[in-house]
Design a protein around this motif. Structure first.
Motif, PDB file in Angstrom:
ATOM      1  N   LEU A  20       0.830  -1.205   0.000  1.00 44.63           N
ATOM      2  CA  LEU A  20       0.000   0.000   0.000  1.00 44.63           C
ATOM      3  C   LEU A  20       0.861   1.250   0.000  1.00 44.63           C
ATOM      4  CD1 LEU A  20      -2.789  -1.078   2.506  1.00 44.63           C
ATOM      5  CD2 LEU A  20      -3.102  -0.517   0.106  1.00 44.63           C
ATOM      6  N   PHE A  21       1.968   1.179   0.730  1.00 43.90           N
ATOM      7  CA  PHE A  21       2.856   2.329   0.800  1.00 43.90           C
ATOM      8  C   PHE A  21       3.448   2.639  -0.575  1.00 43.90           C
ATOM      9  CE2 PHE A  21       6.876   4.430   2.034  1.00 43.90           C
ATOM     10  CZ  PHE A  21       6.322   5.469   2.760  1.00 43.90           C
ATOM     11  N   PHE A  23       2.219   1.817  -3.405  1.00 45.21           N
ATOM     12  CA  PHE A  23       1.099   2.254  -4.228  1.00 45.21           C
ATOM     13  C   PHE A  23       0.754   3.721  -3.946  1.00 45.21           C
ATOM     14  CE2 PHE A  23      -3.403   1.448  -5.661  1.00 45.21           C
ATOM     15  CZ  PHE A  23      -3.025   1.249  -6.962  1.00 45.21           C
ATOM     16  N   GLY A  24       0.792   4.073  -2.667  1.00 44.97           N
ATOM     17  CA  GLY A  24       0.536   5.455  -2.283  1.00 44.97           C
ATOM     18  C   GLY A  24       1.564   6.396  -2.883  1.00 44.97           C
ATOM     19  N   THR A  27       0.930   6.914  -6.506  1.00 45.20           N
ATOM     20  CA  THR A  27      -0.279   7.717  -6.667  1.00 45.20           C
ATOM     21  C   THR A  27       0.029   9.202  -6.515  1.00 45.20           C
ATOM     22  OG1 THR A  27      -1.699   5.951  -5.874  1.00 45.20           O
ATOM     23  CG2 THR A  27      -2.578   8.168  -5.737  1.00 45.20           C
ATOM     24  N   PHE A  28       0.811   9.518  -5.489  1.00 42.39           N
ATOM     25  CA  PHE A  28       1.026  10.929  -5.198  1.00 42.39           C
ATOM     26  C   PHE A  28       2.189  11.543  -5.961  1.00 42.39           C
ATOM     27  CE2 PHE A  28      -2.011  10.262  -1.956  1.00 42.39           C
ATOM     28  CZ  PHE A  28      -2.590  11.503  -1.787  1.00 42.39           C
ATOM     29  N   PHE A  29       3.015  10.693  -6.560  1.00 41.87           N
ATOM     30  CA  PHE A  29       4.203  11.211  -7.218  1.00 41.87           C
ATOM     31  C   PHE A  29       3.903  12.285  -8.270  1.00 41.87           C
ATOM     32  CE2 PHE A  29       7.754  11.073 -10.173  1.00 41.87           C
ATOM     33  CZ  PHE A  29       8.750  11.440  -9.300  1.00 41.87           C
ATOM     34  N   PRO A  30       2.990  12.034  -9.219  1.00 38.26           N
ATOM     35  CA  PRO A  30       2.732  13.082 -10.218  1.00 38.26           C
ATOM     36  C   PRO A  30       2.233  14.368  -9.577  1.00 38.26           C
ATOM     37  CG  PRO A  30       1.603  11.041 -10.811  1.00 38.26           C
ATOM     38  CD  PRO A  30       2.167  10.836  -9.445  1.00 38.26           C
ATOM     39  N   LEU A  31       1.402  14.241  -8.543  1.00 37.72           N
ATOM     40  CA  LEU A  31       0.878  15.441  -7.894  1.00 37.72           C
ATOM     41  C   LEU A  31       1.990  16.234  -7.228  1.00 37.72           C
ATOM     42  CD1 LEU A  31      -2.400  14.070  -6.287  1.00 37.72           C
ATOM     43  CD2 LEU A  31      -2.133  15.522  -8.284  1.00 37.72           C
ATOM     44  N   LEU A  33       5.110  16.225  -8.007  1.00 41.29           N
ATOM     45  CA  LEU A  33       5.951  16.830  -9.038  1.00 41.29           C
ATOM     46  C   LEU A  33       5.303  18.100  -9.601  1.00 41.29           C
ATOM     47  CD1 LEU A  33       8.687  16.133 -10.396  1.00 41.29           C
ATOM     48  CD2 LEU A  33       7.335  15.411 -12.360  1.00 41.29           C
ATOM     49  N   VAL A  34       3.979  18.057  -9.750  1.00 38.85           N
ATOM     50  CA  VAL A  34       3.273  19.243 -10.238  1.00 38.85           C
ATOM     51  C   VAL A  34       3.439  20.387  -9.246  1.00 38.85           C
ATOM     52  CG1 VAL A  34       0.962  20.191 -10.604  1.00 38.85           C
ATOM     53  CG2 VAL A  34       1.608  18.065 -11.712  1.00 38.85           C
ATOM     54  N   TRP A  50      13.634  17.078 -11.594  1.00 36.24           N
ATOM     55  CA  TRP A  50      13.010  16.329 -10.498  1.00 36.24           C
ATOM     56  C   TRP A  50      12.921  17.090  -9.183  1.00 36.24           C
ATOM     57  CZ3 TRP A  50      10.688  12.140 -12.191  1.00 36.24           C
ATOM     58  CH2 TRP A  50      11.172  11.548 -13.366  1.00 36.24           C
ATOM     59  N   SER A 253      -7.324  23.029  -8.003  1.00 31.81           N
ATOM     60  CA  SER A 253      -7.706  21.851  -7.222  1.00 31.81           C
ATOM     61  C   SER A 253      -8.142  22.234  -5.815  1.00 31.81           C
ATOM     62  CB  SER A 253      -6.530  20.882  -7.119  1.00 31.81           C
ATOM     63  OG  SER A 253      -6.093  20.509  -8.394  1.00 31.81           O
TER      64      SER A 253
ATOM     65  N   TRP B 126      -5.670   4.894   4.645  1.00 34.51           N
ATOM     66  CA  TRP B 126      -5.409   4.450   3.272  1.00 34.51           C
ATOM     67  C   TRP B 126      -6.599   4.738   2.377  1.00 34.51           C
ATOM     68  CZ3 TRP B 126      -0.816   4.338   1.834  1.00 34.51           C
ATOM     69  CH2 TRP B 126       0.205   3.764   2.588  1.00 34.51           C
ATOM     70  N   PHE B 130      -6.318   7.043  -0.994  1.00 30.89           N
ATOM     71  CA  PHE B 130      -6.594   6.599  -2.358  1.00 30.89           C
ATOM     72  C   PHE B 130      -7.808   7.280  -2.968  1.00 30.89           C
ATOM     73  CE2 PHE B 130      -4.074   2.817  -0.945  1.00 30.89           C
ATOM     74  CZ  PHE B 130      -2.971   3.157  -1.720  1.00 30.89           C
ATOM     75  N   VAL B 135     -10.088  15.041  -5.831  1.00 31.60           N
ATOM     76  CA  VAL B 135     -10.270  16.487  -5.704  1.00 31.60           C
ATOM     77  C   VAL B 135      -9.674  17.201  -6.916  1.00 31.60           C
ATOM     78  CG1 VAL B 135     -10.156  16.363  -3.187  1.00 31.60           C
ATOM     79  CG2 VAL B 135      -8.140  17.053  -4.474  1.00 31.60           C
ATOM     80  N   PRO B 137      -9.664  18.234 -10.512  1.00 33.34           N
ATOM     81  CA  PRO B 137     -10.692  18.240 -11.554  1.00 33.34           C
ATOM     82  C   PRO B 137     -10.343  17.259 -12.676  1.00 33.34           C
ATOM     83  CG  PRO B 137     -10.110  20.481 -10.953  1.00 33.34           C
ATOM     84  CD  PRO B 137      -9.185  19.584 -10.210  1.00 33.34           C
ATOM     85  N   LEU B 155       7.240  13.407 -17.950  1.00 29.14           N
ATOM     86  CA  LEU B 155       7.670  12.649 -16.781  1.00 29.14           C
ATOM     87  C   LEU B 155       8.127  11.248 -17.157  1.00 29.14           C
ATOM     88  CD1 LEU B 155       7.797  12.175 -13.722  1.00 29.14           C
ATOM     89  CD2 LEU B 155       5.346  11.798 -13.739  1.00 29.14           C
ATOM     90  N   PRO B 189      -1.948   4.819 -12.045  1.00 30.10           N
ATOM     91  CA  PRO B 189      -1.914   4.264 -10.680  1.00 30.10           C
ATOM     92  C   PRO B 189      -3.051   4.795  -9.808  1.00 30.10           C
ATOM     93  CG  PRO B 189      -0.106   5.805 -10.995  1.00 30.10           C
ATOM     94  CD  PRO B 189      -0.920   5.830 -12.235  1.00 30.10           C
ATOM     95  N   TRP B 190      -3.723   5.836 -10.253  1.00 30.57           N
ATOM     96  CA  TRP B 190      -4.839   6.368  -9.461  1.00 30.57           C
ATOM     97  C   TRP B 190      -6.029   5.433  -9.558  1.00 30.57           C
ATOM     98  CZ3 TRP B 190      -4.978  12.346 -10.685  1.00 30.57           C
ATOM     99  CH2 TRP B 190      -3.726  12.888 -10.339  1.00 30.57           C
TER     100      TRP B 190
END
Lengths: 278, 315
Positions: A20-21, A23-24, A27-31, A33-34, A50, A253, B126, B130, B135, B137, B155, B189-190
């Motif tokens: 899960l870690f 995966f988390g 999940t958050f990596f692109p955000l 980086l933005v 980077w 956002s 968790w 996930f 949030v 858009p 990327l 991955p989302w």
């Protein structure tokens, strides 16, 4: 025997936690980086893809906000009015369908729920012609009228099932106390239906906030654009100014993030209950 | 007098209604009709009228204005020989197939791991983590993935260079061979929020005792997965699959924002073709015909899917 099993189950979490870690993180990596890039100038970005780099360019946020605020405000107005109208109309309609018997009730109700099967893509082109002929192109009415009628389908159904689930004794007590029908509706039923109204509001918010196609065909005036369409415009205007572009992404956002922070529970239940009942 | 539904005594259902003639009953319910006037009018004008207009105009050549004449089933015949449409259908079938699997398997495993945690607090966090990407858009999902696939400073390419696979950098969205794959992995991955929450909800309804007794009987993770968790959440899985299917068939904003069907027609889908026919080429008749075909396809797929899952549940 049993205690040994307990012990083994105790660190059973570890492999799951690790997966899960990981995966988390992806999940958050692109955000992340933005967000990092939103503080960079273009030179910093091309030079160092980077990692964050000083000095922070807060000016990116200033120039992005100058454009984005208008779209956010528009979206708040459009989505807000849609939510209020749907909540009001669907409560009344749901109440009438739940509490009364009258001729053609079934036919009328079928007229609502069969629309669930009609996809938006079928009606897109003819609906545009209709709205254009009604002279609503480039006005908020083009969005609100269509969003309200589209949202009513599911909302009325949800409100009806909620009002049907309220116990009859409640209404009897109110009638015995001499309440008129409108009083029973406004002072007894609506307050009780608050959780369902919140669900309807959330579903409507997500749907209208993210709708891109309908605004795209009906709104061409930049000052009238809702957020989704405005962002599309913004992204092509600032195509290679990465810092400003991503600052705009971060800013846009924030509104849903606030709603999420305040009403997370409603947010989650609002998403699921609408579809699970369907 | 308004006739309340539940105030008539049980068993006497319909009796009181039969007492008076229809016009009188209609007159009595006048306030109710008045209350329903707004929603019914809205639905008639903005939902039913366009729906029938689409059916009707699919038999006409129509530019959305004055040019309007009957051609019968010509649009439907044209679809059979339209190469763009054939590419669009092939793309859509592959895309939907892939997305349905991905958007069911991925959230299922995430949900499975989350409910397997013994720490309730971690489970809760968790779940929030996930759900969080929602949030952002929807359009930003596409714009962010357009950045990820960017051939110059994307990327994905930068990441490949970083780990020494620089020779594999690619214009992911610009190559007809990779474009559909790139699109299939947008938001990858989302987790799809709705499907994730539905499946999670299903897994949470499995009573704790079932899992405990399975553990005592020595069933491991995989056994439990295939003999308890998947069968017991079949309804939620079916729902998640149907939703993905319906979303992916009619939503074309992804394709519009990322590639606009290109390069050439290699990432065209029927809904996008409908949009382009109507709003670029002013062929509202042909657009309506594509809409009708999509509507029929979605309706029958939903029915088949429900039948199959109902049939499997009865076995």
């Amino acid at each position: 025997m049993l205690t040994r099993k307990r012990l083994r189950l105790g660190n059973r979490d570890l492999p799951f936690q690790l997966v899960l870690f990981a995966f988390g993180i992806v999940t958050f990596f692109p955000l992340v980086l933005v967000v990092i890039t939103s503080f960079k100038s273009n030179t910093q970005f091309y030079h160092n893809f980077w990692l964050p780099e000083l000095p922070l360019h807060l000016g990116n946020y200033r120039s992005a906000f100058r454009i984005i605020w208008r779209f956010i405000l528009n979206s708040v107005i459009y989505s807000g009015s849609t939510i209020c109208l749907i909540a009001a109309i669907a409560s009344v309609a749901g109440y009438v369908f739940a509490r009364f018997r009258f001729p053609f009730k079934t036919v009328l109700f079928l007229g609502f729920i069969t629309l669930i099967m009609v996809p938006g893509v079928l009606t897109l082109a003819p609906r545009f012609v209709l709205v254009r002929d009604l002279g609503m192109v480039n006005t908020p009415f083009a969005l609100i009228s269509v969003w309200v009628s589209g949202g009513l389908v599911l909302s009325t159904w949800l409100m009806r099932s909620y009002f049907e689930s309220l116990p009859q004794e409640l209404f009897d007590a109110a009638y015995v106390d001499g309440a008129a029908e409108w009083q029973v509706f406004l002072y007894v039923s609506v307050p009780l239906a608050r959780p369902m109204i919140a669900t309807v509001a959330m579903t409507t918010l997500i749907g209208t906030w993210n709708d891109l196609i309908w605004p795209l065909v009906t709104i061409t005036d930049k000052s009238q654009m809702p957020l989704a369409l405005g962002l599309m415009q913004f992204s092509s205007d600032f195509e290679t100014d990465w810092g400003t572009l991503f600052a705009g992404y971060v800013i846009s956002s924030i509104p849903l993030l606030c709603v999420f922070a305040v009403a997370m529970r409603q947010f989650i239940s609002g998403l699921t209950s609408g579809s699970i009942k369907a | 007098m308004l006739r309340r539904l539940a105030t008539s005594p049980p068993g006497a259902k319909g009796n009181s209604a039969r007492q008076s003639a229809l016009p009188i009953r209609i007159w009595r319910a006048k306030w109710l009709y008045l209350a329903l006037l707004t929603p019914v009018a809205l639905l008639l004008i903005f939902e039913w009228l366009p729906a029938f207009s689409a059916l009707y105009n699919s038999l006409y050549i129509w530019n959305g204005g004055k040019v309007h004449f009957y051609v019968g089933l010509e649009h439907y015949e044209r679809m059979l020989s339209d190469r763009t449409f054939r590419v669009a259908i092939t793309n859509l079938v592959g895309f939907v197939f892939f997305r349905v699997i991905m958007q069911t398997v991925l959230p299922f495993f995430a949900a499975e791991m989350i409910i397997n945690l013994r720490s309730q607090r971690w489970s809760y966090w968790w779940k929030i983590i996930f759900v969080f990407p929602m949030v952002v858009p929807t359009i930003l999902n596409y714009l962010i993935w357009r950045f990820i696939y960017n051939p110059q400073v994307g990327l994905l390419n930068e990441g490949l260079k970083l780990v020494g696979l620089g020779e594999y950098t690619h214009a992911w969205l610009g190559d007809p061979l990779t474009v559909m794959w790139a699109l299939a992995f947008v938001r990858f991955p989302w987790l799809p929020t709705l499907q994730f929450l539905i499946i999670l909800g299903g897994l949470q309804t499995i009573p704790q005792e079932v899992h405990e007794s399975a553990a005592i009987d020595g069933a491991g993770f995989w056994r439990r997965l295939f003999y308890i968790d998947i069968p017991m959440t079949r309804r939620q899985i079916t729902l998640a699959m149907i939703l993905t299917m319906l979303f992916m068939t009619q939503r074309f904003d992804l394709f519009l924002v990322m590639t606009d069907g290109g390069p050439g027609y290699s990432s065209m889908v029927p809904a996008l073709q409908l949009y382009q026919s109507a709003f670029h080429f002013l062929e509202f008749g042909y657009a309506s015909a594509i809409g009708v075909v999509l509507f029929v396809a979605m309706l029958s797929l939903t029915v088949i899917n429900l039948r199959v899952s109902a049939g499997a549940a009865n076995d």
